[in-house]
Design an enzyme around this catalytic site. Structure first.
Site, PDB file in Angstrom:
ATOM      1  N   SER A  75       0.763  -1.196  -0.032  1.00  0.00           N
ATOM      2  CA  SER A  75       0.041  -0.024   0.086  1.00  0.00           C
ATOM      3  C   SER A  75       0.724   1.162  -0.198  1.00  0.00           C
ATOM      4  CB  SER A  75      -1.009   0.111   1.109  1.00  0.00           C
ATOM      5  OG  SER A  75      -0.234   0.147   2.554  1.00  0.00           O
ATOM      6  N   ASP A 224      -3.501   7.986   9.890  1.00  0.00           N
ATOM      7  CA  ASP A 224      -3.433   6.546  10.606  1.00  0.00           C
ATOM      8  C   ASP A 224      -1.636   6.604  11.047  1.00  0.00           C
ATOM      9  OD1 ASP A 224      -1.606   6.337   8.188  1.00  0.00           O
ATOM     10  OD2 ASP A 224      -3.020   4.884   7.539  1.00  0.00           O
ATOM     11  N   HIS A 227       0.666   5.706   6.647  1.00  0.00           N
ATOM     12  CA  HIS A 227       1.243   5.803   4.999  1.00  0.00           C
ATOM     13  C   HIS A 227       1.318   7.482   5.006  1.00  0.00           C
ATOM     14  CE1 HIS A 227      -1.696   2.404   5.298  1.00  0.00           C
ATOM     15  NE2 HIS A 227      -1.053   2.030   4.155  1.00  0.00           N
TER      16      HIS A 227
END
Length: 258
Positions: A75, A224, A227
């Site tokens: 990701s 978060d 990322h």
């Protein structure tokens, strides 16, 4: 063995002591990553004339036109939470174009939650003729999925071997393990990339830590804490770009391969 391809070919100054609790990484990610957008292969009649047969798996390597850089990752590579043009592969492509490398195209093969085992399953399909360089940016999710460091290293070595055997150049972007897995595991995980750097020598490029300068910096990470933001992605792109430019110059000049 090839001649040295630039200064600091293998980086062994792996940074330790970073606060990496934020690197719970992307095993919790359920949003699909950006899909691969491979350039179309040459027409069948042209392939034999304009491509070099691959030594291993994957399609023959094109010797004309586009220089594709395929980014095999999770990701972090896919650009979770960002627009596709904000993900670091797209920013790397922009850096190339800004310096007149119009033949370079980035292929984002990041898949959220992917492991090195998943990357190994995907690598052969990624080796399209116009892909000349493969960036391997996997490993962070392995720890969270319970893979041993031996499994991770063997998977990465198999990915590297597939790419090298097919005549591609390889850059490996390392990762560090989360602090909550303990110092012994952290040291063993860091050793994965050190050992790969030593084992392959100047056959590959190694950047020790993909998130160098980004991990642990709230200003460069999304809410978060995992990322990168668009600005964090820019930092990653600028970290990788000089090493990738060496490889692009190599393949563009007719060098590279085994």
């Amino acid at each position: 063995m090839r001649a040295a391809r630039g200064e600091n070919r293998v980086m062994t100054s792996f940074r330790v002591g970073l606060s990496l609790v934020a690197l719970a990484l992307s095993s919790a990610c359920t949003v699909a990553g950006v899909g691969c957008s491979l350039p179309s292969a040459p027409p069948e009649g042209e392939a034999a004339a304009d491509a070099v047969p691959a030594e291993g798996g994957g399609a023959p390597v094109s010797t004309t036109g586009v220089v594709g850089i395929a980014f095999l990752g999770d990701s972090l590579t896919a650009g979770f939470g960002l627009l596709s043009e904000q993900a670091y592969p797209a920013l790397v492509e922009r850096l190339f174009h800004d310096e007149g490398y119009d033949e370079v195209t980035a292929i984002n093969a990041g898949v959220s939650g992917d492991t090195t085992a998943g990357g190994l399953r995907r690598i052969d399909d990624l080796l399209e003729p116009q892909v000349r360089i493969v960036v391997v940016a996997l490993g962070g999710n392995d720890a969270l999925r319970g893979l041993t460091t031996l499994q991770t290293r063997e998977n990465l070595a198999a990915i590297i071997d597939r790419a090298l055997d097919s005549g591609r150049e390889v850059l490996v972007a390392g990762m560090l393990a989360p602090t909550n897995l303990g110092p012994d595991y952290q040291a063993s995980f860091r050793d994965i990339f050190q050992r790969l750097a030593v084992a392959y020598g100047d056959r590959i490029e190694v950047v020790p830590f993909l998130l160098e300068g980004v991990a642990g910096n709230p200003a460069l990470n999304q809410g978060d804490g995992i990322h990168p933001t668009a600005e964090g992605s820019r930092v990653i792109a600028e970290l990788l770009y000089p090493r990738l430019r060496v490889l692009v110059d190599l393949v563009s000049s007719g060098g590279g391969g085994e």
